[in-house]
Design an enzyme around this catalytic site. Structure first.
Site, PDB file in Angstrom:
ATOM      1  N   ASP A  18       0.817  -1.212   0.000  1.00  0.00           N
ATOM      2  CA  ASP A  18       0.000   0.000   0.000  1.00  0.00           C
ATOM      3  C   ASP A  18       0.851   1.263   0.000  1.00  0.00           C
ATOM      4  O   ASP A  18       0.697   2.142  -0.861  1.00  0.00           O
ATOM      5  CB  ASP A  18      -0.920   0.020   1.224  1.00  0.00           C
ATOM      6  CG  ASP A  18      -1.936  -1.113   1.196  1.00  0.00           C
ATOM      7  OD1 ASP A  18      -2.473  -1.394   0.118  1.00  0.00           O
ATOM      8  OD2 ASP A  18      -2.177  -1.717   2.253  1.00  0.00           O
ATOM      9  N   ARG A  98      -1.104   0.880  16.523  1.00  0.00           N
ATOM     10  CA  ARG A  98      -1.484   2.019  15.687  1.00  0.00           C
ATOM     11  C   ARG A  98      -1.468   3.355  16.436  1.00  0.00           C
ATOM     12  O   ARG A  98      -0.940   4.343  15.917  1.00  0.00           O
ATOM     13  CB  ARG A  98      -2.859   1.777  15.055  1.00  0.00           C
ATOM     14  CG  ARG A  98      -2.883   0.616  14.058  1.00  0.00           C
ATOM     15  CD  ARG A  98      -1.739   0.695  13.090  1.00  0.00           C
ATOM     16  NE  ARG A  98      -1.845  -0.274  12.007  1.00  0.00           N
ATOM     17  CZ  ARG A  98      -0.837  -0.981  11.538  1.00  0.00           C
ATOM     18  NH1 ARG A  98       0.368  -0.846  12.088  1.00  0.00           N
ATOM     19  NH2 ARG A  98      -0.992  -1.814  10.535  1.00  0.00           N
ATOM     20  N   ASP A 127      -7.872  -0.085  10.920  1.00  0.00           N
ATOM     21  CA  ASP A 127      -6.699   0.756  11.154  1.00  0.00           C
ATOM     22  C   ASP A 127      -6.914   2.209  10.753  1.00  0.00           C
ATOM     23  O   ASP A 127      -6.328   3.118  11.344  1.00  0.00           O
ATOM     24  CB  ASP A 127      -5.483   0.188  10.413  1.00  0.00           C
ATOM     25  CG  ASP A 127      -4.869  -0.988  11.141  1.00  0.00           C
ATOM     26  OD1 ASP A 127      -5.204  -1.188  12.323  1.00  0.00           O
ATOM     27  OD2 ASP A 127      -4.058  -1.711  10.534  1.00  0.00           O
ATOM     28  N   SER A 179      -2.136 -10.001   3.148  1.00  0.00           N
ATOM     29  CA  SER A 179      -2.056  -8.722   3.864  1.00  0.00           C
ATOM     30  C   SER A 179      -1.535  -9.040   5.259  1.00  0.00           C
ATOM     31  O   SER A 179      -2.170  -9.787   6.015  1.00  0.00           O
ATOM     32  CB  SER A 179      -3.436  -8.068   3.949  1.00  0.00           C
ATOM     33  OG  SER A 179      -3.368  -6.880   4.710  1.00  0.00           O
TER      34      SER A 179
END
Length: 406
Positions: A18, A98, A127, A179
């Protein structure tokens, strides 16, 4: 601000699929702004290798690598572990990383006087919420760019095509395009064959598991570990004093070798959909088990049961990106109070994916062998008669009333 007005953008950069394509995409779609890449080191190890060269080669002006490992362990992992917080069997490895990374992003954005912060989270995931709520906490006026909610790319397959068209090197192929999220606490796997809940994960296939082995491939001989805690915090492993971070890293090694901490779950995402994932959390699984065993000695019934109820709330707050909320902070204050006597030693046996208690000791233990013994003791068993009569009085009265009514 219009896209043309963004002159400097801070990008949360992992070097994965990404964020690798986001740099040239921002250049193309936001009037060629300066891109400052920021990677938060939360223990992803080999994923940081060659990151600066890759970021600059794909268009970033610089890369910050922030060493957040100690902060991540001490300020996020340990408080969550002490709370016993588990979200649907998931030990929250991505969830509490995060907000830690997001705070670092804001620090750099302020330092660099950036016009916006950008992240590579999809519009389907949790996220995006975790990053953006944390960013809003520290920089409420900061614009946030989320390319997955803007661009025409629809799949990871199309992302790979974009990367190939822009000569962006990738460490993955279409066949290994899971992922993943990795840090010192866990590794997650999503996508590809795992999207069909009828498919068994390929645990024994070389390269699938990265933090350990399948229980089938684990040794036939068990491994014993002892963990010492002080006020709920791990302070020693196998009688050797070390930091909580180093204890986790060593437990990752020992747990991984013994096939510990592998789960396959379908979880309820914050955005409403269910998602299937495989998680590896070898050291964390051991630590949770040891902490729970010690609490069984040191906490009274009322405190333990209330803490167990609140642990669900704590886990949901962390999972939903509410780390910096007043409620999470209040719950942590409650947890810290409960941990004042959670001091002692736990011995565990690791064997082919199993964690077996092998002994628990504490000077604060509320367990009394003299009282609980089946042998002779000073406990007066006749005391139970009056207790049962009073405890069962409401049931007795109800039964008498029902009988009379009939």
């Amino acid at each position: 601000m219009s896209k043309a007005e963004y002159k400097k953008i801070v990008l949360a950069y992992s070097g994965g699929l990404d964020t690798s394509i986001i740099i040239p995409w921002l250049k193309e779609n936001y009037n060629n702004p300066e891109i400052i890449a920021v990677s938060g080191n939360v223990g992803q190890a080999d994923e940081l290798e060659g990151l600066e060269e890759k970021a600059i080669k794909t268009g970033a002006s610089k890369l910050y690598v922030l060493d957040l490992t100690d902060t991540y362990v001490d300020d996020y992992i340990i408080p969550t572990m002490k709370a016993g917080a588990v979200y649907e069997d998931y030990l929250l490895g991505t969830s509490h990383a995060r907000p830690c990374i997001a705070k670092g992003l804001v620090d750099i954005a302020i330092k660099e006087n950036a016009d916006a912060i950008c992240h590579g989270c999809t519009g389907k995931g949790n996220d995006q919420v975790r990053f953006e709520i944390a960013i809003k906490h520290f920089a409420p006026e900061m614009p946030i760019i989320a390319p997955w909610r803007e661009w025409d790319i629809k799949s990871r397959e199309e992302e790979i095509e974009y990367a190939e068209a822009h000569n962006i090197p990738l460490k993955i192929s279409r066949e290994t395009n899971y992922s993943k999220d990795k840090n010192l606490w866990h590794l997650s796997h999503e996508g590809l064959d795992l999207e069909d809940t009828g498919n068994e994960p390929t645990y024994e296939k070389k390269g699938f598991l990265e933090m350990g082995v399948s229980p089938i491939d684990a040794p036939d001989k068990p491994t014993y570990v002892t963990i010492d805690f002080e006020k709920g915090i791990p302070v020693a492993l196998n009688d050797e004093k070390m930091s909580a971070k180093n204890i986790i890293l060593k437990l990752n090694e020992l747990g991984g070798k013994n096939g510990i901490g592998i789960i396959d779950i379908v979880e309820n995402r914050l955005v409403g959909m269910k998602c299937r994932g495989v998680y590896e959390t070898p050291g964390g699984t051991i630590l949770y088990k040891a902490h729970e065993a010690l609490e069984s000695l040191c906490l009274d019934k009322d405190t333990m049961h209330e803490k167990q109820r609140l642990s669900i709330t704590f886990a949901e707050l962390v999972y939903n990106g509410k780390w910096f909320s007043p409620l999470r902070e209040a719950l942590s204050a409650f947890v810290d109070k409960t941990q004042e006597t959670v001091t002692g030693k736990v011995k565990l046996k690791l064997y082919k994916g199993n964690i077996i208690k092998a002994g628990v000791w504490s000077d604060y233990s509320l367990y009394s062998e003299e009282i609980a013994t089946f042998g002779e003791s000073d406990y007066d068993q006749t005391d139970a008669t009056g207790f049962i009569n009073l405890f069962g009085l409401p049931d007795k009265v109800k039964a008498m009333v029902d009988k009379k009514a009939k």
